[in-house]
Design a protein around this motif. Structure first.
Motif, PDB file in Angstrom:
ATOM      1  N   ARG A 391      -2.642 -25.938  14.369  1.00 60.29           N
ATOM      2  CA  ARG A 391      -3.102 -24.673  13.748  1.00 60.29           C
ATOM      3  C   ARG A 391      -4.393 -24.366  14.211  1.00 60.29           C
ATOM      4  N   VAL A 392      -5.127 -25.272  14.640  1.00 56.67           N
ATOM      5  CA  VAL A 392      -6.535 -24.920  15.171  1.00 56.67           C
ATOM      6  C   VAL A 392      -6.287 -24.134  16.933  1.00 56.67           C
ATOM      7  N   THR A 393      -5.154 -24.483  17.294  1.00 51.52           N
ATOM      8  CA  THR A 393      -5.102 -24.057  18.836  1.00 51.52           C
ATOM      9  C   THR A 393      -5.205 -22.427  19.083  1.00 51.52           C
ATOM     10  N   GLY A 394      -6.025 -21.976  19.912  1.00 52.40           N
ATOM     11  CA  GLY A 394      -6.242 -20.507  20.180  1.00 52.40           C
ATOM     12  C   GLY A 394      -7.181 -19.932  19.051  1.00 52.40           C
ATOM     13  N   SER A 395      -7.912 -20.628  18.198  1.00 51.17           N
ATOM     14  CA  SER A 395      -8.591 -20.282  16.770  1.00 51.17           C
ATOM     15  C   SER A 395      -9.987 -20.488  17.356  1.00 51.17           C
ATOM     16  N   VAL A 396     -10.869 -19.343  16.716  1.00 52.14           N
ATOM     17  CA  VAL A 396     -12.408 -19.506  16.906  1.00 52.14           C
ATOM     18  C   VAL A 396     -12.788 -20.385  15.814  1.00 52.14           C
ATOM     19  N   ILE A 397     -13.687 -21.384  15.937  1.00 54.61           N
ATOM     20  CA  ILE A 397     -14.183 -21.977  14.892  1.00 54.61           C
ATOM     21  C   ILE A 397     -14.573 -21.654  13.660  1.00 54.61           C
ATOM     22  N   ARG A 398     -15.416 -20.464  13.618  1.00 56.64           N
ATOM     23  CA  ARG A 398     -15.992 -19.844  12.604  1.00 56.64           C
ATOM     24  C   ARG A 398     -14.814 -19.192  11.703  1.00 56.64           C
ATOM     25  N   ILE A 426     -11.014 -22.868  20.414  1.00 50.08           N
ATOM     26  CA  ILE A 426     -10.218 -24.359  20.760  1.00 50.08           C
ATOM     27  C   ILE A 426      -8.916 -24.013  21.603  1.00 50.08           C
ATOM     28  N   GLN A 427      -8.795 -24.863  22.601  1.00 51.18           N
ATOM     29  CA  GLN A 427      -7.561 -24.579  23.384  1.00 51.18           C
ATOM     30  C   GLN A 427      -6.574 -25.905  23.173  1.00 51.18           C
ATOM     31  N   GLU A 428      -5.534 -25.836  23.806  1.00 48.71           N
ATOM     32  CA  GLU A 428      -4.649 -26.870  23.725  1.00 48.71           C
ATOM     33  C   GLU A 428      -5.191 -27.971  24.739  1.00 48.71           C
ATOM     34  N   GLY A 429      -5.184 -29.357  24.385  1.00 50.14           N
ATOM     35  CA  GLY A 429      -5.628 -30.184  25.321  1.00 50.14           C
ATOM     36  C   GLY A 429      -6.917 -30.734  25.186  1.00 50.14           C
ATOM     37  N   ASP A 430      -7.848 -29.621  24.217  1.00 47.77           N
ATOM     38  CA  ASP A 430      -9.233 -30.218  23.944  1.00 47.77           C
ATOM     39  C   ASP A 430      -9.010 -31.640  23.155  1.00 47.77           C
ATOM     40  N   ARG A 431     -10.213 -32.029  23.351  1.00 45.77           N
ATOM     41  CA  ARG A 431     -10.455 -33.465  22.591  1.00 45.77           C
ATOM     42  C   ARG A 431     -11.727 -33.026  21.292  1.00 45.77           C
ATOM     43  N   VAL A 432     -11.334 -33.020  20.281  1.00 41.58           N
ATOM     44  CA  VAL A 432     -12.313 -32.339  19.144  1.00 41.58           C
ATOM     45  C   VAL A 432     -12.990 -33.436  18.546  1.00 41.58           C
ATOM     46  N   VAL A 433     -14.143 -33.548  18.359  1.00 44.04           N
ATOM     47  CA  VAL A 433     -14.791 -34.502  17.527  1.00 44.04           C
ATOM     48  C   VAL A 433     -15.151 -33.819  16.208  1.00 44.04           C
ATOM     49  N   VAL A 434     -14.640 -34.606  15.056  1.00 42.86           N
ATOM     50  CA  VAL A 434     -14.826 -33.893  13.646  1.00 42.86           C
ATOM     51  C   VAL A 434     -15.462 -35.333  12.896  1.00 42.86           C
ATOM     52  N   CYS A 435     -16.514 -34.633  12.049  1.00 38.12           N
ATOM     53  CA  CYS A 435     -17.034 -35.471  10.936  1.00 38.12           C
ATOM     54  C   CYS A 435     -16.910 -34.982   9.749  1.00 38.12           C
ATOM     55  N   CYS A 436     -16.223 -36.032   8.870  1.00 42.30           N
ATOM     56  CA  CYS A 436     -15.985 -35.325   7.561  1.00 42.30           C
ATOM     57  C   CYS A 436     -16.100 -36.371   6.337  1.00 42.30           C
ATOM     58  N   LEU A 437     -16.186 -36.003   5.322  1.00 47.46           N
ATOM     59  CA  LEU A 437     -16.124 -36.816   3.960  1.00 47.46           C
ATOM     60  C   LEU A 437     -14.659 -37.294   3.739  1.00 47.46           C
ATOM     61  N   PRO A 438     -14.326 -38.398   3.090  1.00 51.06           N
ATOM     62  CA  PRO A 438     -12.874 -38.919   2.979  1.00 51.06           C
ATOM     63  C   PRO A 438     -11.968 -37.868   2.248  1.00 51.06           C
ATOM     64  N   ASP A 439     -12.916 -37.232   1.371  1.00 56.95           N
ATOM     65  CA  ASP A 439     -11.933 -36.375   0.322  1.00 56.95           C
ATOM     66  C   ASP A 439     -11.199 -35.338   0.926  1.00 56.95           C
ATOM     67  N   VAL A 440     -11.653 -34.975   2.291  1.00 51.41           N
ATOM     68  CA  VAL A 440     -10.977 -33.501   2.827  1.00 51.41           C
ATOM     69  C   VAL A 440     -10.367 -34.206   4.147  1.00 51.41           C
ATOM     70  N   ILE A 441     -10.186 -35.437   4.540  1.00 52.07           N
ATOM     71  CA  ILE A 441      -9.361 -36.058   5.848  1.00 52.07           C
ATOM     72  C   ILE A 441      -8.047 -35.351   5.582  1.00 52.07           C
ATOM     73  N   PRO A 442      -7.372 -35.436   4.624  1.00 53.50           N
ATOM     74  CA  PRO A 442      -6.014 -34.808   4.633  1.00 53.50           C
ATOM     75  C   PRO A 442      -5.842 -33.139   5.022  1.00 53.50           C
ATOM     76  N   ARG A 443      -6.769 -32.370   4.690  1.00 57.37           N
ATOM     77  CA  ARG A 443      -6.812 -31.053   5.125  1.00 57.37           C
ATOM     78  C   ARG A 443      -7.281 -30.982   6.680  1.00 57.37           C
ATOM     79  N   ILE A 444      -8.107 -31.943   6.966  1.00 59.57           N
ATOM     80  CA  ILE A 444      -8.443 -31.808   8.574  1.00 59.57           C
ATOM     81  C   ILE A 444      -7.373 -32.050   9.310  1.00 59.57           C
TER      82      ILE A 444
END
Length: 449
Positions: A391-398, A426-444
């Protein structure tokens, strides 16, 4: 996920505990009845008494329907055999804990996956690697490298004179026009709450802050956090444990001057034979006079890795009183992490946490290639590989539907680390580093599936 863990010792119990919090279907196997009774009384899991290499026991554990089998018993042979059997009986993925580093060093020669072992984990090797990384980034109290250092996570406690203190994140970012770092998590002094920083978050004295940066951003963070880059050359290691031996061996290979103190005479002689470039001393490291005789005050770093957490902490405090630049203590009790910052030890490391970080990436959904849980913080850092249909492919972060308790720290694209701001696509093949709290991990996870 259905997960089978063999071994109810420290690593196995800790893994079962973390996974049970996430409502995973866990079966814990061990031959020790007492360990299983304790786990059964404290965790919402199924326990099974028996030999993990018994086909009957594995079938009783429903191994044919398992998504992951983890062998973390004290016996390396048992762990390897278990994984081979489990794979042939139908398990999707297997992980074996090992202590023989030859297996790790020769993974390219011996195809362990052909034998049914998907991953090898050595907590001692991980701890030794962590020590070396911490000495290389000596002013910081926590560190982790993504993609061989293309992106670097560092943790630091802010001192009163740091230019950051009293400023909002967006104000601090303006100090350097070329932004090479991103704050991803912080914990206020004296609290247990983890904050994912936003633009209006104010940095305060005593904050434990974690940043994602690229190599050129490390020097900027030295300046902005008020820390000085210490030159580490002379290192004293207390304890000839597996971690102590591996750390000494690796540091000697990097041309550090290493002194290793071991209490057991026979073990000390064996270590001296195996570590020709280190000075091995037979003595009790709890004896302050011995430490002083061995020129503790001339050391740049002191690393305590005996089998006793309290000994490690107390000896590090002695070293800190001698103004040693860097102190690192190996501890087994997770509750000690909060204590470390308040009493002055630079860094605590925990083998269980390091092993769990490595294993957890196989539990997460999406293509997770790295994962770490921050010491004493209720947050996770995950590195996702972006798939063509994510879902993030081709999307602008904001423009992403990204939860407020999560942030993108950086992206590795074509072998280059990038601090990705709101306008980054974000493009296909990118390696994206995400920091998050446990309660939102399923959404991420859903964004990267």
């Amino acid at each position: 996920m259905k997960i089978i863990i063999a071994g109810a010792g420290e690593v196995g119990f800790h893994l079962a505990k973390l996974l049970s919090y996430e409502s995973q279907d866990i079966t814990l196997i061990d031959t020790n009845k007492e360990s299983l009774v304790y786990a059964d009384n404290h965790l919402d899991i199924r326990v099974l008494k028996g030999d993990a290499t018994s086909i009957a026991v594995l079938r009783d554990a429903k191994v044919e329907n398992s998504d992951l089998v983890i062998g973390v018993t004290s016996s390396e042979t048992t762990n390897l055999t278990l994984c081979m059997l489990a794979k042939q009986l139908g398990s999707k993925r297997t992980i074996a804990r090992i202590s023989n580093t030859e297996f790790v060093d020769n993974r390219e020669v011996i195809k362990f996956s052909d034998l049914g072992i998907d991953e090898l984990i050595s907590p001692e090797e991980l701890a030794a690697a962590e020590i070396q990384l911490l000495l290389n980034k000596s002013a910081f109290n926590d560190t982790y490298e993504f993609e061989d250092g293309k992106l670097i996570m560092i943790g630091v406690s802010l001192i009163k004179t740091a230019p950051f203190v009293g400023k909002m994140v967006k104000e601090a970012a303006k100090i350097f026009p070329e932004l090479h770092f991103m704050p991803i998590a912080l914990q206020r002094l004296g609290t247990q709450f983890t904050v994912i920083p936003r633009g209006d978050t104010v940095f305060k004295e005593g904050d434990q802050v974690y940043f994602i940066t690229v190599k050129e951003g490390v020097d900027e963070l030295y300046k902005l956090t008020g820390k000085k880059k210490a030159d580490i050359k002379n290192v004293m290691i207390l304890g000839g444990s597996k971690v102590g031996f591996k750390a000494a061996r690796d540091l000697c290979a990097k041309k550090f001057n290493v002194k290793l103190i071991e209490k057991n005479k026979e073990k000390a002689f064996d270590l001296a034979d195996d570590l020709p470039n280190a000075l091995v001393i037979n003595g009790d490291g709890r004896n302050v006079e011995l430490l002083e005789e061995e020129s503790l005050d001339s050391m740049d770093a002191f690393i305590a890795v005996t089998g006793n957490s309290e000994t490690n902490i107390m000896s590090c405090l002695v070293a800190k009183s001698k103004r040693i630049k860097k102190t690192i203590a190996l501890v087994e009790n997770m509750d000690y992490f909060q204590l470390s910052h308040s009493i002055g030890i630079d860094t605590l490391i925990n083998k269980k946490l390091l092993a769990a970080n490595n294993i957890f990436r196989y539990i997460r959904k999406g293509e997770v290639v790295a994962l770490m849980r921050l010491n004493n913080l209720n947050a996770e850092i995950l590195e996702f590989v972006v798939k063509p249909n994510s879902r993030v492919t081709g999307s602008v972060i904001r423009e992403l539907d990204f939860p407020k308790s999560a942030t993108i720290g950086g992206v590795v694209r074509n072998g280059e680390g990038i601090i990705a701001l709101g306008g980054f696509k974000i493009q296909e093949g990118d390696r994206v580093v995400v920091c998050c709290l446990p309660d939102v991990i399923p959404r991420i996870e859903r964004l990267f599936l």
